[in-house]
Design an enzyme around this catalytic site. Structure first.
Site, PDB file in Angstrom:
ATOM      1  N   SER B 136       0.843  -1.201   0.000  1.00  0.00           N
ATOM      2  CA  SER B 136       0.000   0.000   0.000  1.00  0.00           C
ATOM      3  C   SER B 136       0.883   1.257   0.000  1.00  0.00           C
ATOM      4  CB  SER B 136      -0.964  -0.047   1.188  1.00  0.00           C
ATOM      5  OG  SER B 136      -1.894   0.996   1.114  1.00  0.00           O
ATOM      6  N   HIS B 178      -4.374  -0.570  -4.177  1.00  0.00           N
ATOM      7  CA  HIS B 178      -5.834  -0.733  -3.967  1.00  0.00           C
ATOM      8  C   HIS B 178      -6.555  -0.420  -5.275  1.00  0.00           C
ATOM      9  CE1 HIS B 178      -5.131  -0.782   0.403  1.00  0.00           C
ATOM     10  NE2 HIS B 178      -4.410   0.308   0.249  1.00  0.00           N
ATOM     11  N   GLU B 205      -5.632  -5.196  -4.472  1.00  0.00           N
ATOM     12  CA  GLU B 205      -5.303  -5.710  -3.144  1.00  0.00           C
ATOM     13  C   GLU B 205      -4.935  -7.199  -3.221  1.00  0.00           C
ATOM     14  OE1 GLU B 205      -8.582  -4.625  -0.589  1.00  0.00           O
ATOM     15  OE2 GLU B 205      -8.026  -2.503  -0.665  1.00  0.00           O
TER      16      GLU B 205
END
Lengths: 280, 280
Positions: B136, B178, B205
């Protein structure tokens, strides 16, 4: 089902899918351009509110098109497939210079009018030069293969989209609407992965593709039109993907067009159009 | 800032951006492959929980990596830029075979360690063969140009993305994470529109790009990696778009890769890898 044949001397009417939520109050450039195309003060427009469950949808578009200067506007609805054989309505449709499908549920349109004399007439009239526009669900049904439902998400997944036969005015493209707003790249790419012959057209809200008789698409409105061209697809894993699996698609061509830009559905070439020449 | 030079006889370590929310309980194939790469039962991993505001983030990854068989794992955090000059921590980082950045806020990592001896050491160690992974926010910071913030949406808009300098282990790509879950195609395409030299990598993800010393990217995980290649861009309206305007981008190449597929960041060629040969 192939698109109705255009006779010698005739020219096909424009096909105008709109991504939904087109401006109806202030800068109504999409609806205004449609009225102009249909003849301006000579325009005679028939509105099909069939996709909608709201009772005032037809009346609302009647008012807008009249306000934009159309000579005649009439909303015609169908409650049963039997209604789609009724002479008076067929004659009324036969006189129109433009036909407009509202939003709602695309399966309501196709289950009601698919295969009826009304569907046949619309296809014939488009081949004879009558312009056909549709917004949201009304846009989805214009082409041969339509997206009936699907999931949101940016990447393609097996089972994320269900196709159904549409009205079949053209078989060159598959439409997806509310494109940016509902994150539909994945489902449109998945739809193309089945058989990449068609071109994917993702329409943002308040954005339309004005597709002329020469198969050149011009963008009108405030958002983007995302064109996905899978003609040079190197590889697709669609044939071996299980339900829910991410699908591998290598070699997609993507164009993000805005107002003024063009795409030729025949040559598959994008152009910056009035934005500027791409060769500058 | 160029990536640290790889000395003769050395080979750059792998760079492993992960799209966030990687599986930590059941099928931990991404984290497991990272541990294997770092030496398996000889692995010595340093975790940087700097991006996170949660106090147990470092401890949680320590436990997972130990559970996956790493010989040594230590979480090191920095509260001030002064901490990034502290000898003990630099020595500890210098011994590791793998470095891992957790998720959180990418600007917290870059504002704290950017330009400090820790940043310099990480760049050097990667050039000497140490593997660097991040999930992330920890993925975003790995490259030279990172997306600091941006808006959601499938089509590009001027002003929808803000870039900032990252850690600079490579300048070949810009990461977005994401990707499917937060609908980020538009902002990644906008980031590329400024200057199409870099390749856009959109990571879903539980999906990682394992990028080897030969610049070949291999996909690991349950989702897709969307590669956007703007090398053959025909036209971009970025230079004339006002804030909020839809941006016109013609001629993007897009590959949607899944586990087993590859993309060479040097030759810009996608491959179906273990899925099957694309020439079949």
């Amino acid at each position: 089902m192939c698109p109705s044949k255009v006779s010698d001397g005739d020219e096909r009417g424009w096909i105008i899918p709109i991504g939904g939520a087109e401006e109806k109050q202030n800068d109504r450039r999409i609806l205004s351009r449609f009225v102009e195309l249909c003849g301006g003060e000579d325009a005679d427009i028939v509105v099909f509110p069939t996709a909608s469950r709201l009772l005032d949808t037809g009346a609302r578009y009647e008012e807008i098109f009249r306000d934009l200067g159309a000579a005649a506007v009439e909303s015609i609805d169908f409650d049963t497939r039997r209604d789609c054989e009724e002479k008076g309505r067929l004659e009324r449709i036969g006189r129109a210079t433009g036909l407009f499908f509202t939003g709602g549920n695309q399966l309501r349109i196709t289950t009601l009018i698919g295969g009826t004399p009304v569907a046949k007439l619309i296809r014939q009239r488009n081949a004879q030069g009558v312009h056909v526009a549709g917004t949201s669900a009304g846009a989805a049904i214009l082409s041969e293969h339509m997206i009936a439902f699907g999931e949101e998400g940016g990447s393609p997944r097996a089972g994320s989209v269900r196709l159904a036969p549409g009205l079949g005015l053209t078989n060159r493209f598959i439409i997806d609407q509310h494109f940016r707003q509902r994150d539909r790249l994945g489902r449109l790419a998945t739809a193309l992965a089945f058989n990449p012959f068609a071109i994917g057209i993702g329409l943002d809200e308040d954005t339309a593709a004005f597709i002329g008789p020469d198969n050149t698409l011009e963008v009108e409105g405030s958002g983007s039109v995302t064109v996905i061209d899978a003609a040079d697809l190197q590889f697709s894993s669609m044939d071996r993907a299980d339900e829910g699996d991410a699908v591998c698609l290598l070699g997609l061509g993507v164009h993000m067009l805005v107002h003024g830009a063009t795409f030729n559905l025949h040559t598959r070439r994008a152009g910056a159009g009035t934005l500027i020449s791409p060769k500058e």
